[in-house]
Design an enzyme around this catalytic site. Sequence first.
Site, mmCIF file in Angstrom:
data_model
loop_
_atom_site.group_PDB
_atom_site.id
_atom_site.type_symbol
_atom_site.label_atom_id
_atom_site.label_comp_id
_atom_site.label_asym_id
_atom_site.label_seq_id
_atom_site.Cartn_x
_atom_site.Cartn_y
_atom_site.Cartn_z
ATOM 1 N N LYS A 42 -1.406 -1.501 -10.501
ATOM 2 C CA LYS A 42 -1.321 -2.231 -9.237
ATOM 3 C C LYS A 42 -1.160 -3.706 -9.553
ATOM 4 O O LYS A 42 -1.947 -4.285 -10.304
ATOM 5 C CB LYS A 42 -2.569 -2.002 -8.384
ATOM 6 C CG LYS A 42 -2.461 -2.680 -7.014
ATOM 7 C CD LYS A 42 -3.061 -1.831 -5.917
ATOM 8 C CE LYS A 42 -2.652 -2.332 -4.543
ATOM 9 N NZ LYS A 42 -3.039 -1.435 -3.466
ATOM 10 N N ASP A 139 -11.569 0.259 3.062
ATOM 11 C CA ASP A 139 -10.242 0.723 3.484
ATOM 12 C C ASP A 139 -10.074 2.205 3.173
ATOM 13 O O ASP A 139 -9.057 2.621 2.632
ATOM 14 C CB ASP A 139 -9.151 -0.115 2.800
ATOM 15 C CG ASP A 139 -7.800 0.001 3.517
ATOM 16 O OD1 ASP A 139 -7.786 0.423 4.695
ATOM 17 O OD2 ASP A 139 -6.770 -0.312 2.896
#
Length: 510
Positions: A42, A139
Amino acid sequence: MSASGGQLVAGRYELSTLIGQGGMGQVWTAYDQRLDRRVAVKLLRPDRVAGQEADELRRRFVRECRVTAQVDHPGLVTVHDAGTQGEDLYLVMQYVDGADLSDHLAEHDPYPWQWAVSVAAQLCAVLCAVHAVPIVHRDLKPRNVMVKQDGTITVLDLGVASVLDTDTTRLTHTGSPIGSPAYMAPEQAMGGAVGPYTDLYALGVLLHELLSGDVPFAGSTALGVLHRHLYEPPLPVRRLRPEVPEALEALVLRLLAKDPQARPASAQETYEALLPLLPARGIPTGGPLDPTRPFLRPHAPWPDRARTPAPQAAAPTPHTDQGTTDVAGAVDEVKRLLGEGRITQAVDILGAILPTAAAQHGEHSPVVRTLRKQYAATLMDDGQYRRALPELRRLADERAAEAGQADPQALRFRYEAAQCLEQLGEPAAALAEYRALLPYYENQYATTDLTLPLEVRRRIGHLLLALGDRAAAHDTLVRLLHDAERLQGPGHPFPAEIRRTLQWLGQVRG
């Protein structure tokens, strides 16, 4: 920042295929050239936020990825590496072979309720381990959950989500909370303090979606969705699927309570409520990627996982030729490690040296007091709030006994203890402590620096939001905005942030 296949990150990870892209980053499959394995990388783009905010994001990213790497659970994606390359941030994770839960739901609609229970139970086990650190995911949604080939669940994106701490509004240009509106708890939408209860609400949304085929609150705009989260009751799932057990419907409604205090007390309690609904042993429900397959209860959370952990084993400490522990040498070693950013190792050495230092110099000596202050501060910096809290309380009590309750150092220890309570997901206790501290700070700094009293009042407002008392939060923040604008000017970042929160609060209130 732009990346392309074939690019080498950290001189080791060769990017292969772009598999995800968002406002602040990209996710790639990649090959670890050193160990010859597939990984996921990422890449975060701090340039998407300006100036000092970008520097803060970098600092927080490195710290939180280190904390995340301490979480050891088979249902959590493994963090292999993290760091910076030029202006970019990278996070290297385990590559998970499977389908994300959103695709899995789309392929199996209607989703068997036994599967939904199995997914939720596995997620509870992961959340128990995560919340014990403590970290709040912030999240949790189907795209961040993978169903592996053996049916086990793996939660993704913890390292990135945990970068965004309770002050998330400072990392956006608009002041809007960061997260996915469809899965966002009311207190998170309002910019209030988040905690484990926030993840439990998202789990309720996810479970509702698996059982009914859709999220409980949808809309054409983010504001419309958040307004429904705040004010509309969710539709009970048995109205859509009568075969769902009543106990499961009741649990989903508890998880979706507007008031965080009305939700289950923990992921552990939620797991125990799901346990009677799990498929019986030895009765497979069939199908590819069957999430009921792992359930011989191998990943159940330990009931005492969230309690204060026992002290870690003593770390190696410097010794003199006579075989006695060299306290001064240990202190020098700690300074060196902290300078290199090796905080966890420094914590272990400080914890190991304290008993010896107390024996050599006396429990209440200046040397030991200094070491204990360093130990508490380093635990805080390492995100070990559960271990830091009793140390800070002890320091605060001792200092107050010597110099009085209004002593600045005693107040500072109490303030940091309140921060620990906030991070541990105990908003009522944190609110009580901040409220008790505020009169001391307002008297002490009446003619000098008002930054700390203003910050305490901001935290009180955010905790009131977390506790569902929006009227009290609104009144607190209105008074705070008036004082902050008078003292700092309307253009200062602090009142500007409070103004954004109040505007957001006013919109959803209306």
